[in-house]
Design a protein around this motif. Structure first.
Motif, short mmCIF file in Angstrom:
data_model
loop_
_atom_site.label_atom_id
_atom_site.label_comp_id
_atom_site.label_asym_id
_atom_site.label_seq_id
_atom_site.Cartn_x
_atom_site.Cartn_y
_atom_site.Cartn_z
N LEU A 1 1.50 18.75 11.19
CA LEU A 1 0.16 18.52 11.90
C LEU A 1 -0.88 19.85 11.73
N LYS A 2 -2.16 19.51 11.20
CA LYS A 2 -3.29 20.51 11.06
C LYS A 2 -3.43 21.02 12.54
N GLU A 3 -3.91 22.37 12.48
CA GLU A 3 -4.28 23.01 13.66
C GLU A 3 -5.26 22.26 14.53
N GLU B 1 0.76 -0.96 -0.05
CA GLU B 1 -0.10 0.13 0.02
C GLU B 1 0.75 1.15 0.03
N ASP B 2 1.81 1.08 0.75
CA ASP B 2 2.72 2.35 0.83
C ASP B 2 3.52 2.60 -0.59
N ALA B 3 3.80 1.74 -1.02
CA ALA B 3 4.48 1.72 -2.33
C ALA B 3 3.63 2.23 -3.52
N ALA B 4 2.50 1.77 -3.43
CA ALA B 4 1.55 2.35 -4.30
C ALA B 4 1.08 3.77 -4.31
N ALA B 5 1.24 4.08 -2.88
CA ALA B 5 1.01 5.41 -2.66
C ALA B 5 2.28 6.36 -2.79
N GLY B 6 3.39 5.76 -3.62
CA GLY B 6 4.58 6.51 -3.88
C GLY B 6 5.38 6.56 -2.77
N ASN B 7 5.52 5.68 -1.78
CA ASN B 7 6.59 5.68 -0.69
C ASN B 7 6.88 7.29 -0.33
N VAL B 8 5.79 7.98 -0.06
CA VAL B 8 6.00 9.38 0.52
C VAL B 8 6.32 9.38 2.00
N ASN B 9 7.35 10.22 2.47
CA ASN B 9 7.74 10.28 3.78
C ASN B 9 6.41 10.49 4.60
N LEU B 10 6.55 10.06 5.93
CA LEU B 10 5.56 9.97 6.66
C LEU B 10 5.11 11.41 7.15
N PHE B 11 5.79 12.45 7.28
CA PHE B 11 5.71 13.73 7.68
C PHE B 11 5.05 14.61 6.60
N GLU B 12 5.24 14.01 5.29
CA GLU B 12 4.75 14.73 4.11
C GLU B 12 3.13 14.32 3.71
N LYS B 13 2.89 13.24 4.44
CA LYS B 13 1.60 12.57 3.90
C LYS B 13 0.41 13.33 4.67
N PRO B 14 -0.82 13.64 3.76
CA PRO B 14 -1.87 14.39 4.34
C PRO B 14 -2.71 13.45 5.44
N ASP B 15 -2.60 12.19 5.37
CA ASP B 15 -3.08 11.38 6.29
C ASP B 15 -2.43 11.50 7.72
N TRP B 16 -1.12 11.73 7.79
CA TRP B 16 -0.43 11.96 8.98
C TRP B 16 -0.82 13.38 9.46
N ALA B 17 -0.86 14.28 8.50
CA ALA B 17 -1.22 15.70 9.03
C ALA B 17 -2.56 16.01 9.81
N ASP B 18 -3.43 15.02 9.16
CA ASP B 18 -4.85 15.18 9.67
C ASP B 18 -5.35 14.10 10.69
N GLY B 19 -4.48 13.38 11.06
CA GLY B 19 -4.47 12.37 12.22
C GLY B 19 -5.09 10.90 11.85
N HIS B 20 -5.18 10.80 10.34
CA HIS B 20 -5.77 9.62 9.89
C HIS B 20 -4.49 8.45 10.08
#
Length: 423
Positions: free
Chosen positions: A280-282, A243-262
């Motif tokens: 992280l979002k406000e 799944e991570d490879a399919a999403a482009g192996n993006v760094n965790l701190f750059e992922k929208p799902d990390w920023a919004d708590g998913h």
């Protein structure tokens, strides 16, 4: 121009004080060199510290600094020719490259003027090769759990304090917030270190046995750790490698799902807290938490290591003077005040006492790392070939090409092949 009697007396007194200081320490005024890598803030602070320590003891220290890129190549050339600086900043995983038998640098335990009581025996052991102290830890870093407390509050549950609580929380998160919520992140190096954590907790053994210089774990022990990783995937606690490879192996701190708590947590270096908290979002709050332990754990299994070490050249013409300067940098007010935290939170007890407790989240994370139990970690854990073999095999397992036991056997054989090169 003639000096007055008062001026002459003052000059003689200053000279005698300097001679007295040098005589007391056993070191004579010396011309020394120190090399390190870093950024501008570290360069400025280190030069200031060298000036202060040099003035204190009557030594002159030439500064040789650069960025990280190219530093290893330069140091390798110097070490091969015996032209390295008297005092060197050395990356911890490089110790086996330069001193597998404990004879690449000066034995710091034999040099006068270096107060080793400011480090624990475990900290000193991390700088030993073949039982010889080859480097003094400047600062200590380790892996720690970070959880987004906001996500757990939304689900009406507490942040997990055990792995059993973790799996229970995963189920609740998905039921209450949605199947696209994940409790944790574990890919690439983080996945490897999470498996390592589980095996170390169960066995109390580091990956590498320092006595044999071979993998300390059995196939079954490592297979249990790999199976635990698969349990995280099966429970939907983490994204799979596919799944991570399919999403482009993006760094965790750059992922929208990390920023919004998913993605509600990860296992990262204590010193990187800000890197993961700032995106992280406000309203989202990230907290470092105590180590989660598997049932029957014999240790916290903390992966704690020197972020870097200071070593002294075995070719130095003035090793006692170099030790005197090194002690000043790490243990005395002049060096401590100038260096501050430009190399992380200092390992020296004298330095931490003078600088005061760091109450930031980074300081809290570091306190967790420093207070946790675990075996001394070998620098071979971060040997590029050994780590690459571990990760490549783990990827094969993730794609169903190997089962847990076959993957464990392949990892052990591959890492042992790397270790054999250093016999």
């Amino acid at each position: 121009m003639k000096l007055s009697t008062t001026g002459l007396f003052a000059k003689l007194l200053a000279g005698s004080a300097l001679v007295g200081a040098l005589a007391t320490s056993g070191a004579h005024a010396a011309d020394l060199r120190m090399s390190w890598w870093g950024g501008d803030s570290r360069h400025v602070a280190t030069q200031k510290a060298l000036k202060a320590c040099g003035d204190k003891y009557g030594h002159t220290i030439k500064a040789e600094f650069t960025g990280f890129d190219g530093y290893l190549e330069k140091l390798t050339t110097q070490m091969a020719g015996g032209t390295e600086a008297d005092i060197m900043q050395v990356n911890w995983p490089w110790l086996p490259l330069f001193s597998r038998k404990g004879d690449g640098f000066a034995d710091l335990s034999k040099l006068k003027g270096l107060d080793l009581s400011n480090w624990t025996q475990a900290e000193l052991a991390s700088g030993e090769m073949n039982g010889v102290l080859q480097g003094i830890p400047v600062s200590t870093s380790g892996r720690v759990f970070f959880f987004n407390t906001t996500t757990f509050k939304k689900a009406g549950i507490p942040v997990p304090e055990s792995w059993d609580g973790f799996f229970a929380a995963t189920k609740v998160l998905k039921e209450k917030l949605g199947k696209d919520y994940y409790t944790f992140n574990a890919v690439k190096e983080t996945a490897q270190l999470l498996i390592t954590l589980v095996v170390v907790q169960k066995t109390g053994k580091d990956l590498v046995d320092p006595k044999t210089n071979r993998v300390a774990w059995t196939v079954d022990e490592l297979a249990d750790g790999i199976s635990f990783y698969q349990k995280l995937v099966d429970a939907g606690a983490i994204h799979s490698m596919k799944e991570d490879a399919a999403a482009g192996n993006v760094n965790l701190f750059e992922k929208p799902d990390w920023a919004d708590g998913h993605i509600a947590g990860s296992y990262e270096w204590d010193s990187t807290y800000d890197k993961y908290a700032k995106p992280l979002k406000e309203g989202e709050v990230l907290e470092p938490v105590e180590m989660l332990r598997v049932p029957g754990a014999v240790t916290d299994g903390v992966y704690r290591k020197p972020s870097m070490v200071f070593s002294i050249s075995k070719h130095s013409q003035n090793p006692e003077a170099a030790a005197q300067v090194l002690n000043c940098l790490l243990n005395e007010p002049e060096g401590i005040d100038a260096l501050g935290t430009t190399r992380g939170i200092p390992s020296s007890k004298a330095a931490t006492a003078r600088l005061g407790q760091d109450t930031s989240k980074v300081g809290v994370a570091n306190a967790i790392v420093m207070g946790a139990s675990g075996p001394t970690v070998s620098p071979f854990n971060e040997n590029p070939e050994a780590r690459g073999a571990f990760l490549d095999t783990l990827e094969q397992f993730a794609y169903g090409q190997l089962d847990a036991k076959d993957a464990a056997g392949q990892i052990i054989d591959s890492v042992n092949d790397v270790l054999a090169k250093f016999d």
